[in-house]
Motif scaffolding. Structure first.
Motif, PDB file in Angstrom:
ATOM      1  N   LEU A 496      -3.367  -8.508   0.898  1.00  0.00           N
ATOM      2  CA  LEU A 496      -3.452  -7.995   2.226  1.00  0.00           C
ATOM      3  C   LEU A 496      -2.121  -7.706   2.706  1.00  0.00           C
ATOM      4  CD1 LEU A 496      -5.177  -7.651   4.992  1.00  0.00           C
ATOM      5  CD2 LEU A 496      -4.793 -10.067   5.517  1.00  0.00           C
ATOM      6  N   ILE A 497      -1.220  -8.579   2.246  1.00  0.00           N
ATOM      7  CA  ILE A 497       0.335  -8.152   2.578  1.00  0.00           C
ATOM      8  C   ILE A 497       0.862  -6.971   1.979  1.00  0.00           C
ATOM      9  CG2 ILE A 497       2.770  -9.268   2.028  1.00  0.00           C
ATOM     10  CD1 ILE A 497       1.419 -12.135   2.113  1.00  0.00           C
ATOM     11  N   VAL A 498       0.411  -6.746   0.647  1.00  0.00           N
ATOM     12  CA  VAL A 498       0.584  -5.572   0.223  1.00  0.00           C
ATOM     13  C   VAL A 498       0.148  -4.228   0.904  1.00  0.00           C
ATOM     14  CG1 VAL A 498       0.567  -4.002  -2.137  1.00  0.00           C
ATOM     15  CG2 VAL A 498       1.011  -6.463  -2.161  1.00  0.00           C
ATOM     16  N   TYR A 499      -0.849  -4.304   1.244  1.00  0.00           N
ATOM     17  CA  TYR A 499      -1.559  -3.466   2.045  1.00  0.00           C
ATOM     18  C   TYR A 499      -0.958  -3.110   3.302  1.00  0.00           C
ATOM     19  CZ  TYR A 499      -5.207  -1.259   4.958  1.00  0.00           C
ATOM     20  OH  TYR A 499      -5.995  -0.437   5.854  1.00  0.00           O
ATOM     21  N   SER A 500      -0.499  -4.330   4.029  1.00  0.00           N
ATOM     22  CA  SER A 500      -0.096  -4.256   5.142  1.00  0.00           C
ATOM     23  C   SER A 500       1.264  -3.406   5.292  1.00  0.00           C
ATOM     24  CB  SER A 500       0.297  -5.608   5.989  1.00  0.00           C
ATOM     25  OG  SER A 500      -0.825  -6.237   5.952  1.00  0.00           O
ATOM     26  N   VAL A 501       2.232  -3.866   3.931  1.00  0.00           N
ATOM     27  CA  VAL A 501       3.596  -3.240   4.027  1.00  0.00           C
ATOM     28  C   VAL A 501       3.108  -1.729   3.576  1.00  0.00           C
ATOM     29  CG1 VAL A 501       5.387  -2.991   2.342  1.00  0.00           C
ATOM     30  CG2 VAL A 501       4.780  -5.320   2.961  1.00  0.00           C
ATOM     31  N   ILE A 502       2.450  -1.324   2.747  1.00  0.00           N
ATOM     32  CA  ILE A 502       1.944   0.158   2.674  1.00  0.00           C
ATOM     33  C   ILE A 502       1.399   0.920   3.742  1.00  0.00           C
ATOM     34  CG2 ILE A 502       0.352   1.678   1.233  1.00  0.00           C
ATOM     35  CD1 ILE A 502       0.445  -0.326  -0.936  1.00  0.00           C
ATOM     36  N   LEU A 503       0.750   0.195   4.594  1.00  0.00           N
ATOM     37  CA  LEU A 503       0.385   0.969   5.940  1.00  0.00           C
ATOM     38  C   LEU A 503       1.459   0.894   6.657  1.00  0.00           C
ATOM     39  CD1 LEU A 503      -2.112   1.905   7.425  1.00  0.00           C
ATOM     40  CD2 LEU A 503      -2.456  -0.729   8.262  1.00  0.00           C
ATOM     41  N   PHE A 504       2.285   0.081   6.738  1.00  0.00           N
ATOM     42  CA  PHE A 504       3.515   0.088   7.931  1.00  0.00           C
ATOM     43  C   PHE A 504       4.413   1.350   7.375  1.00  0.00           C
ATOM     44  CE2 PHE A 504       8.083  -0.906   8.188  1.00  0.00           C
ATOM     45  CZ  PHE A 504       7.947  -0.802   9.418  1.00  0.00           C
ATOM     46  N   LEU A 505       4.441   1.693   5.968  1.00  0.00           N
ATOM     47  CA  LEU A 505       5.409   2.614   5.474  1.00  0.00           C
ATOM     48  C   LEU A 505       4.738   3.818   5.630  1.00  0.00           C
ATOM     49  CD1 LEU A 505       6.585   1.080   2.038  1.00  0.00           C
ATOM     50  CD2 LEU A 505       7.720   1.321   4.285  1.00  0.00           C
ATOM     51  N   LEU A 506       3.268   4.101   5.558  1.00  0.00           N
ATOM     52  CA  LEU A 506       2.735   5.280   6.065  1.00  0.00           C
ATOM     53  C   LEU A 506       2.764   5.430   7.465  1.00  0.00           C
ATOM     54  CD1 LEU A 506      -0.534   5.137   3.368  1.00  0.00           C
ATOM     55  CD2 LEU A 506       1.683   6.313   3.122  1.00  0.00           C
ATOM     56  N   LEU A 507       2.435   4.523   8.404  1.00  0.00           N
ATOM     57  CA  LEU A 507       2.667   4.860   9.637  1.00  0.00           C
ATOM     58  C   LEU A 507       3.927   5.278  10.196  1.00  0.00           C
ATOM     59  CD1 LEU A 507       0.290   1.770  10.994  1.00  0.00           C
ATOM     60  CD2 LEU A 507      -0.434   4.400  10.981  1.00  0.00           C
ATOM     61  N   ARG A 508       4.977   4.646   9.586  1.00  0.00           N
ATOM     62  CA  ARG A 508       6.552   4.993   9.869  1.00  0.00           C
ATOM     63  C   ARG A 508       6.778   6.399   9.511  1.00  0.00           C
ATOM     64  NH1 ARG A 508      11.479   1.871   7.433  1.00  0.00           N
ATOM     65  NH2 ARG A 508      10.618   3.225   5.704  1.00  0.00           N
ATOM     66  N   LYS A 509       6.140   6.866   8.352  1.00  0.00           N
ATOM     67  CA  LYS A 509       6.429   8.184   7.791  1.00  0.00           C
ATOM     68  C   LYS A 509       5.503   9.096   8.944  1.00  0.00           C
ATOM     69  CE  LYS A 509       5.757  11.415   4.161  1.00  0.00           C
ATOM     70  NZ  LYS A 509       5.120  11.382   2.782  1.00  0.00           N
ATOM     71  N   TYR A 510       4.464   8.723   9.375  1.00  0.00           N
ATOM     72  CA  TYR A 510       3.645   9.588   9.942  1.00  0.00           C
ATOM     73  C   TYR A 510       4.188   9.678  11.512  1.00  0.00           C
ATOM     74  CZ  TYR A 510      -0.278  11.093  13.037  1.00  0.00           C
ATOM     75  OH  TYR A 510      -1.213  11.550  13.929  1.00  0.00           O
ATOM     76  N   VAL A 511       4.806   8.615  12.021  1.00  0.00           N
ATOM     77  CA  VAL A 511       5.187   8.539  13.268  1.00  0.00           C
ATOM     78  C   VAL A 511       6.660   9.470  13.267  1.00  0.00           C
ATOM     79  CG1 VAL A 511       6.575   7.047  15.231  1.00  0.00           C
ATOM     80  CG2 VAL A 511       4.343   6.496  13.958  1.00  0.00           C
TER      81      VAL A 511
END
Length: 791
Positions: A496-511
């Motif tokens: 879940l921590i790894v998924y959260s980090v990946i999700l954060f990076l993807l959302l940051r790229k998207y934003v």
């Protein structure tokens, strides 16, 4: 050669089997005997088990049995522990001590003291019964309703306590009752209840405490595994607790903390119940269990002694198990280096990396947890089940050991297989291994394309459409990912921590991409605001792409407005120039001839000639000013129309007759194609006459002499169209759309006589009456079309 190869394979299979079998046999024999030895030596930390809690609950069950024997079985456990009048019990205890007769116990919902009723009170009570009966016939008051609600709440609490909590206590005590010795005493030391008939000694358990212990530790020859004592004071408070075993530990402290806990706390929190749990009063409860009984009971219910941490030495078994796992994995890595064995390259050792890690992780984790928990898969429990179904003890023992051996063989076989598969990471090299054995690497192009499609889809969401479908896809994808994470047990948190980090990076790229697109949009609007109407947006705007079309519309609108403004400015300049010229020409002539008339020596004939010219120029100036007033009123729409039914065929013929002299002077050949019948329209006769007059005069001025002029009228169901066509005497090099503007003339040199307002006035009067006037040119062909709609 083939025989030698087969022999090598057989030798390799035998060695691998031994590598797996030896640690399996070791774990099969070491684990059960090690646990049994620890169990026989009594190395059990009772404070880490459920036993102290069960003993506290057993005191409640014994007290309820005692109370129901004295007051009747109709008294419910809830009344005993939550609605019992403790003050009556204390008074009764004092009366029993003094030798007086005790009155029967009574219950009160409010736990208030109830005094025995005297004769006077009895009479008062009997006299009040009639009043109560009369009151029962009256409507229920708000107080009665609140009492009913309170009774419903009490009923819910009572059902929860009796159906769940107390029933569970009874079941636990029933399971242990035949194995444990117990004794119930009052505060004076009198025995109230006991089952010591099961024991050999007739001595009281409570009295024998001094004889079976030494320095707060049970004597080895006492025969007991443990002895526990819980003493309640006169007000239900805990006076003392004792938990004796063969070793000193903190079991007495754990028993004391559990005895002081409040079982009614959960009821008060959930039901908002204010009642207080009332433990036994003035009672001593003694419990003891022999070594034999403890062994028999633990075989029946292994979870009793292994509920929490179990034995203190299970860590040694885990270390031993992990040592064997390391041995098997080392053998899987090293055996392929023995070239004679020719092992390590079998197809069974070529499984995908993800599958190997998943199976190995699950099997080793389960095996380690079983090793760490002595109560899991206890061999005595398996043997007892087999014997209970009629199997002989010898056969049951053999089957239990074979079952254990099979399980450990499976565990270590998985360890060997996993290590042999992962060994290819070094033999093949990381790059080749990832290319051939890692599924994610194989499907990576598909995954990246799938990700790009989703990412681009998010970047190009049309804000004008319904986004529910896109959001549903995102929620579904997130649900699937979290579903897989939830299956990883203890490792789910790390995933879940790894998924959260990946999700954060993807959302940051998207934003950030959205922010870049927004900056492009701002840049385009800023250029537009600064007047750059020719700028373009070459890059993709993503979610803001619909704004490109809107910006283009704004740019087009601005360009049109600018063109109209430029055109208006140019026409204003032309207007001033033309008005100045048209007014200046007759005015200059008038001034000139007036100066000539001032000469006293001027002949009479010249005076008459000059006066005639002055009259012509003055009339021309008058007509020009009148036209200016007409076009001004028409443009501002302040003309007052006098609408009447007009026969435009007759009106057009009348105009042509009045202008016949001018027509004849031009040598033009008019071809009239008018309807024979009347064409009646609601128009202003004077303004319509002026329209036709201006158009015919315009033809006589600018048409080429000796040419034909075609004037037609078309009468249809919906409209009437009048068309006037002539050949221009000069080249038609002007814009047809501008010829109807004010002071615009066909001859740019303005040599012909006219104000340049004829077509402008005709168009304005036509539009004021709901019609349309259009000008068309084709080479030297000049056409004017007037259309009136029929109402």
């Amino acid at each position: 050669m083939d025989i030698k190869l087969k022999n090598n394979h057989k030798l390799a299979a035998i060695i691998i089997a031994l590598v797996i079998l030896l640690p399996s046999l070791a774990m099969m024999f070491i684990r059960p005997h090690y646990i049994s030895r620890q169990k026989e030596e009594g190395h059990i930390s009772y404070s880490d088990t459920d036993l102290p809690d069960k003993l506290v609950k057993d005191t409640y069950v014994l007290y309820a049995e005692e109370y129901q024997r004295e007051h009747g079985s109709s008294v419910t456990p809830f009344e005993i522990f939550f609605q019992r009048d403790t003050s009556v019990e204390e008074s009764a205890s004092e009366e029993e001590t003094s030798g007086d007769s005790a009155s029967d116990g009574a219950f009160s919902e409010n736990s208030e003291t109830q005094e025995p009723a005297s004769e006077a009170d009895t009479s008062d009570t009997s006299s009040s019964e009639g009043a109560e009966n009369e009151a029962s016939a009256e409507p229920v008051s708000s107080e009665d309703a609140s009492e009913e609600t309170y009774e419903d709440d009490i009923s819910s609490v009572a059902d929860e306590f009796q159906s769940n909590m107390f029933s569970e206590w009874i079941l636990d005590f029933s399971a242990i009752r035949s194995y444990i010795e117990y004794e119930v005493l009052d505060g004076s030391g009198n025995t109230l209840d006991t089952n010591q008939s099961l024991a050999d000694s007739q001595e009281s358990l409570y009295d024998s405490l001094d004889n079976i212990q030494t320095n707060s530790v049970l004597n080895a020859d006492s025969g007991y595994a443990f002895v526990a004592v819980i003493e309640y004071g006169e007000k239900g408070n805990i006076e003392s607790t004792t938990f004796l075993t063969h070793e000193k530990d903190n079991s007495s402290q754990a028993l004391n903390e559990l005895a002081r806990s409040d079982p009614g706390e959960s009821l008060r929190e959930y039901y908002d119940y204010s009642g207080t749990f009332q433990p036994p009063q003035d009672r001593i409860y003694c419990f003891a269990m022999t070594e034999t009984a403890l062994g028999a009971y633990s075989n029946q219910d292994p979870s009793l002694l292994y509920a929490s941490s179990g034995y203190e030495t299970t860590a040694d078994l885990v270390v031993l198990f992990m040592t064997f796992v390391g041995f098997v994995c080392a053998a899987a890595f090293l055996l392929p280096f023995i070239k004679v064995l020719e092992t390590g390259n079998e197809k069974v050792f070529s499984c995908p990396f993800e599958l190997v890690c998943l199976i190995a992780l699950c099997v080793i984790s389960v095996a380690a947890s079983v090793t760490a928990n002595p109560g899991a898969l206890d061999h005595q429990a398996i043997r007892s089940v087999l014997v209970s179904i009629g199997l002989q003890e010898t056969a049951a023992t053999v089957i239990q050991y074979l079952w254990g051996l099979l399980g450990w063989v499976l565990v270590f076989a998985v360890c060997y297989w996993s290590a042999a598969c992962l060994r290819h990471l070094f033999s093949m090299g990381p790059k080749e291994y990832f290319y051939k054995q890692v599924l994610i690497y194989r499907f990576w192009p598909w995954i990246t394309n799938w990700y790009r499609r989703i990412y681009q889809g998010l970047l190009h969401i049309d804000l004008r459409d319904n986004a529910s479908r896109v959001l549903l896809k995102l929620v579904l994808i997130n649900f699937i990912i979290l579903g897989f994470i939830s299956l990883l047990w203890y490792w789910g948190l790390a995933a879940l921590i790894v998924y959260s980090v990946i999700l954060f990076l993807l959302l940051r790229k998207y934003v950030r991409k959205i922010q870049d697109q927004y900056q492009l949009l701002l840049q385009a609007t800023n250029e537009l605001a600064q007047g750059n109407l020719n700028g373009t947006i070459p890059e993709d705007l993503g979610v803001f792409e619909p704004f490109r079309e809107e910006i283009d519309k704004i740019r087009t609108g601005f360009s049109k407005a600018v063109d109209e403004e430029v055109k208006s400015t140019r026409m204003k300049t032309d207007l001033i120039t033309n008005v100045s010229h048209d007014l200046k020409t007759p005015l200059t002539a008038i001034i000139t001839y007036v100066d000539l008339l001032k000469n006293p020596d001027l002949p009479e004939e010249d005076q008459k000639k000059y006066i005639q010219i002055l009259d012509q120029k003055a009339n021309r100036l008058k007509l020009l000013i009148e036209d200016l007033f007409e076009i001004s009123k028409a443009t501002s729409k302040t003309v007052q129309l006098n609408i009447a039914d007009v026969d435009i065929v007759s009106l057009l013929r009348q105009v042509s007759l009045e202008l016949q002299d001018k027509i004849d002077a031009t040598d033009l050949i008019f071809r009239w194609q008018l309807p024979e019948e009347k064409v009646i329209l609601p128009l202003d006769p004077q303004r319509t006459y002026r329209i036709f007059e201006n158009l015919l005069v315009n033809i006589t001025k600018y048409a080429m002499p000796h040419t034909r002029v075609y004037i037609t009228m078309e009468d249809t169901e919906n409209h009437v169209k009048i068309s006037m066509k002539n050949i221009s005497a000069t080249e038609l090099d002007f814009n047809p759309n501008e010829i109807t503007e004010r002071f615009v003339r066909g001859d740019a040199s303005r040599n012909t006589e006219g104000s340049g307002l004829g077509l402008a006035i005709a168009k304005s009067f036509t539009e004021l009456q709901g019609g349309r006037l259009e000008v068309f040119t084709d080479a030297d062909l000049f056409t004017v079309e007037i259309t009136f709609l029929k109402s």
